[in-house]
Every structure is written in structure tokens, then in C-alpha cells.
Design a protein around this motif. Structure first.
Motif, PDB file in Angstrom:
ATOM      1  N   SER A  31       0.826  -1.204   0.000  1.00 62.36           N
ATOM      2  CA  SER A  31       0.000   0.000   0.000  1.00 62.36           C
ATOM      3  C   SER A  31       0.863   1.258   0.000  1.00 62.36           C
ATOM      4  N   GLU A  32       0.250   2.370  -0.338  1.00 65.82           N
ATOM      5  CA  GLU A  32       0.993   3.632  -0.407  1.00 65.82           C
ATOM      6  C   GLU A  32       1.579   4.033   0.937  1.00 65.82           C
ATOM      7  N   TYR A  36       0.141  -2.096   4.770  1.00 69.41           N
ATOM      8  CA  TYR A  36      -0.625  -3.299   4.461  1.00 69.41           C
ATOM      9  C   TYR A  36      -0.417  -3.680   3.002  1.00 69.41           C
ATOM     10  N   ALA A  38      -2.185  -4.809  -0.736  1.00 68.90           N
ATOM     11  CA  ALA A  38      -3.392  -4.479  -1.492  1.00 68.90           C
ATOM     12  C   ALA A  38      -3.326  -5.122  -2.860  1.00 68.90           C
ATOM     13  N   GLY A  42      -6.053  -1.419  -5.450  1.00 70.59           N
ATOM     14  CA  GLY A  42      -5.910  -0.751  -4.159  1.00 70.59           C
ATOM     15  C   GLY A  42      -6.765  -1.341  -3.060  1.00 70.59           C
ATOM     16  N   PRO A  44      -7.624  -3.426   0.019  1.00 72.14           N
ATOM     17  CA  PRO A  44      -6.807  -4.028   1.072  1.00 72.14           C
ATOM     18  C   PRO A  44      -6.949  -5.551   1.105  1.00 72.14           C
ATOM     19  N   THR A 350      -7.605  -1.095   7.839  1.00 71.11           N
ATOM     20  CA  THR A 350      -6.284  -0.559   7.498  1.00 71.11           C
ATOM     21  C   THR A 350      -5.992   0.745   8.233  1.00 71.11           C
TER      22      THR A 350
END
Length: 449
Positions: A31-32, A36, A38, A42, A44, A350
Motif C-alpha cells: 500500500s501507499e 498493508y 493491497a 488498491g 486491502p 487498514t
């Protein structure tokens, strides 16, 4: 049961069934915010894994289909497996094939890897991730790294890299594959061989995530702090008081998770291994411990966890005394984990931030560095708090930091998925809570607009 409680139970049952049909656009990515995993859209991805280490050598294609179907129904999303098991003359697959000719990494047995590819394809069709260990290092002198024969060292850097290229090219087309380097140990004298394998594998399959399974009490980032190929971290420990550790005192799962969460630079982490349910009968390898370590991880900053059971060895040559694998699949700890997944689908998990300093508890968390410590996590916008109590106690909470002045609390049963005891209160009241019985419970507090 009250009408409202019945409705909540039905809701969580529906959510549990929805987990089976849930789909992801693989391959996975980080993730960005680096907290986490994804999918490509995007969405999760909750890493819920079964440590089925011997799956490739102990089970036929038909049995694997049955196994994956059961685990999918139970909410598992990842299967952790040894690709080449360990170097032993009887570690052959159901077709009688060993992974290498004369343990030579430059001479992979195509028929052996054909069987693996069939299983990976089956898992892909079911939208399940295969997290594969290329060369299991091992804690106990029987693996590719910790064996007296020194197979990794004898093969050398070039052949280790060549094997990484081979599996990367062969399995790189499967979007549901990720890789676990190492296996139950730190790299020690084979550090350069492991790195050569990892770098070659990353070059051949750059879209597939990689991590490292270190020795218990260690995380991937403890032994590989600055590696370009390491995409996410794996923590590994048992619990305070664990009697059979081969490498010393074991901190609890939430302890190593707190440590990993605080590290910089930030990296997603999962619990890669811990206590196995029902593996022994003379200690705390119960369904409670299996459940406890899952809740501990996800409420302490992790983005997933691995469950273990005697399944990992049940299929290995079907030796007398090995448990029947279909019976193992019915263990209560495994079946209860879907209720964790179901609850997490009701809010944006998240955004959870672990209560690292224990400030949410005024009393009742039972003290740090104990195996019955209570943990809490609060969403970034302070609209949701989730607390896990592994044993009975009365706690008093400081809820003044939550977003709303008016709050609702409900007890969530991690064994059944049922909810009960809904309570409304003011955030300024510093309320006390006592679980409904002497089992483990989850308390969910939400802002009430």
C-alpha cells in the motif's frame, strides 16, 4: 437472544459467507502508506495464511483441490508451502519425483515442478495466494541451509542465482504467487547465497512480492534491514512461557509486533509462524492460543497472520501415527478465525493504530510481557476501537480520545461470531467493562452520531 443480537449474528454470518466469494486483482502490492498489502485496484488484502508446508510432496492434485476449497470456505487467503521441502531421499512428490538431480540446483526436475505448477494454477483459479519457500533453510539441521551437507554453500552463488531465475521465469506468469526466502532460521554463513537467490528471483519476477522467514524471535528486517528485494516483513515468535524454544526466551506476539510497527522505514508485516494448534498435547497449543496470536497481530499493527496445525506434516508419506488431514481441517481454532475476518469487514481495518503505550487502558490489561495481555487498536479517525481480552477481567477505559461524545460498545464473540451486550455511554465517563463469560472476547466501541 434479543432481536438486535440475532440481527447482528445474521449480519456477521452473511459477511463470513461473503469472504468465500471475495475476489482480488492479483498480483498483490504494498500500500501507499506501507502498512498493508493491497491488490492492483488498491483493495486491502488481509493476509490469512495456513502453514501447509508439505502440500507439494504429500498430497495429490485431487486432495489439494479439496484442501483449498475447505480453507477458502474458512476464510484463508494465503497458503504457505515449501517448494522443495528438505533434502531427503523420501521427500518426493505423489508422482515419486524429487526437486533436483543429485541435489544440484542447476538440474531442476521438470516433472517435480510440473506438479507444483498444476497446484499453483488451481489456487489461482480460486483466487488464493501461494506463498512459496524456494529452499527451506531450517532450524534443525535438515534443510538446504542448516544441513551438515551445506547444500547452498556447495551449490554456490551462481547456482543459487540460477535457481532463482528458473523459478522466477517459470512461475512469474502466475499473479497469485509470492515468495518466502529462508525458512525458520537466519541466513548465517549462507547470507550471500540467499541474497543471490532473492535478487535473481526479483529480477525474473519483479511483480511478485518477497519476504524472509527468520529464526523465532526475529523479523525479516532484523536480519535484512536494507534489502531491495524485501517487500514486506515477517515476524515469528511463540509466547511468554513457551517450553520448547530452541533459541531462548520467546517474547509474545504483540511484543514483536509492537517492535516491528515502530521501525523506520515503515514496512508491512505479517505473523509468519507461531504456535500450532493441537500439535502437542502437553502445553498451550490450544484453539485459544491459535486465536490469541491472530488477534494479537492484527491489533498490534500487522496486516495478516499465519495459522498452523499438524496438517503441515500429516501428508508426508502418510506415516503411521500421522493424523488424518481431513480431521485436522475441523480444528476449532481454524474454524473460529473466519469470525476475525468477518468483523474486520465491517470497518476500515487498514486505519487501525495500535495502542502501543497502553493509554486506552486505565486498568485491567494485566501487564505487558504476559500471555494474557489485553490489546487495543483505534482507527485513525478515532471512530472505532477494537480490544481483545484473552482471559476474563474487568477493564476501565479512557474513551475521551474517541471522536464522538456518544459511544456504543458491543461484545463480539471470537469463537462464534455472535454479538451481545450492546451498551451506550458517554465518552467522558471512563467506563468499566467485564466480558460476558470467562472465555476470550472482543470489545468493539464505535462513535455514535
Amino acid at each position: 437472544m434479543k432481536v438486535k443480537q440475532i440481527r447482528l449474528a445474521v449480519l456477521f454470518f452473511i459477511l463470513g459467507q461473503a469472504l468465500y466469494a471475495q475476489s482480488y486483482d492479483f498480483p498483490l502490492k504494498v500500500s501507499e502508506n506501507k502498512r498493508y498489502l493491497a491488490d492492483q485496484q488498491g483493495k486491502p488484502f488481509l493476509y490469512v495464511s495456513d502453514a501447509a508446508w508439505s502440500l507439494f510432496i504429500g498430497f495429490s492434485e485431487a486432495e489439494v483441490k479439496e484442501y483449498l476449497g475447505i480453507r477458502k470456505q474458512q476464510g484463508f487467503s494465503v497458503i504457505q508451502v515449501m517448494m522443495t521441502y528438505v533434502p531427503a531421499p523420501d521427500a518426493f512428490n505423489p508422482e515419486g519425483q524429487l526437486p533436483f538431480e543429485a541435489y544440484d540446483f542447476a538440474r531442476p526436475n521438470e516433472r517435480y515442478f510440473d506438479h507444483i505448477e498444476k497446484i499453483v494454477a488451481i489456487a489461482d483459479s480460486m483466487n488464493m495466494v501461494m506463498a512459496m519457500v524456494p529452499l527451506w533453510y531450517s532450524c534443525c539441521n535438515d534443510g538446504w541451509g542448516s544441513n551438515p551437507e551445506q547444500y547452498m554453500k556447495k551449490n554456490g552463488l551462481a547456482k543459487c542465482a540460477g535457481f532463482g531465475t528458473y523459478i522466477g521465469q517459470r512461475f512469474g506468469k502466475y499473479p497469485n504467487v509470492m515468495w518466502i526466502l529462508g525458512g525458520d532460521n537466519d541466513p548465517f554463513e549462507n547470507l550471500e547465497e540467499v541474497r543471490a537467490l532473492a535478487l535473481a528471483l526479483k529480477a525474473a519476477a519483479p511483480q511478485q512480492l518477497q519476504t524472509y522467514h527468520a529464526a523465532s524471535t526475529h523479523a525479516s528486517t532484523d536480519v535484512w534491514p536494507n534489502e531491495s528485494w524485501l517487500d514486506f516483513s515477517m515476524v515469528y515468535t511463540y509466547f511468554r512461557g513457551f517450553p520448547d524454544a530452541w533459541n531462548g526466551v520467546q517474547p509474545d506476539v504483540y511484543e514483536v509486533s509492537y517492535t516491528e510497527y515502530r521501525k523506520s522505514p515503515v514496512m508491512p508485516f505479517v505473523l509468519g509462524e507461531s504456535n500450532y494448534e493441537a500439535e502437542h498435547t502437553d502445553r498451550s497449543d490450544t484453539e485459544l492460543q491459535a486465536r490469541k496470536q491472530a488477534w494479537y497481530t492484527l491489533l498490534s499493527g500487522g496486516c495478516g497472520h499465519a495459522y498452523g496445525s499438524p496438517f503441515w506434516v500429516a501428508g508426508y508419506r502418510r506415516q503411521p501415527g500421522n493424523p488424518a488431514w481431513r480431521e485436522i481441517m475441523k480444528l476449532p481454532g481454524a474454524n473460529s478465525l473466519i469470525h476475525l475476518n468477518s468483523l474486520f469487514q465491517t470497518f476500515n481495518w487498514t486505519e487501525l493504530v495500535p495502542d502501543l503505550e497502553g493509554r486506552f487502558f486505565l486498568s485491567g490489561n494485566h501487564g505487558f510481557a504476559r500471555n494474557d495481555f489485553a490489546v487495543a487498536s483505534i482507527s485513525g479517525d478515532s471512530s472505532v476501537a477494537v480490544l481483545y481480552f484473552p482471559s476474563p477481567r474487568t477493564v476501565q477505559l479512557d474513551t475521551r480520545t474517541l471522536r464522538s461524545r456518544q459511544l456504543t460498545a458491543v461484545w463480539y464473540n471470537p469463537r462464534t461470531g455472535a454479538s451481545e451486550g450492546q451498551q451506550r455511554f458517554s465518552a467522558s465517563s471512563s467506563p468499566a467493562f467485564t466480558p460476558p463469560d470467562e472465555k476470550d472476547w472482543v470489545l468493539v466501541i464505535r462513535a455514535r452520531n
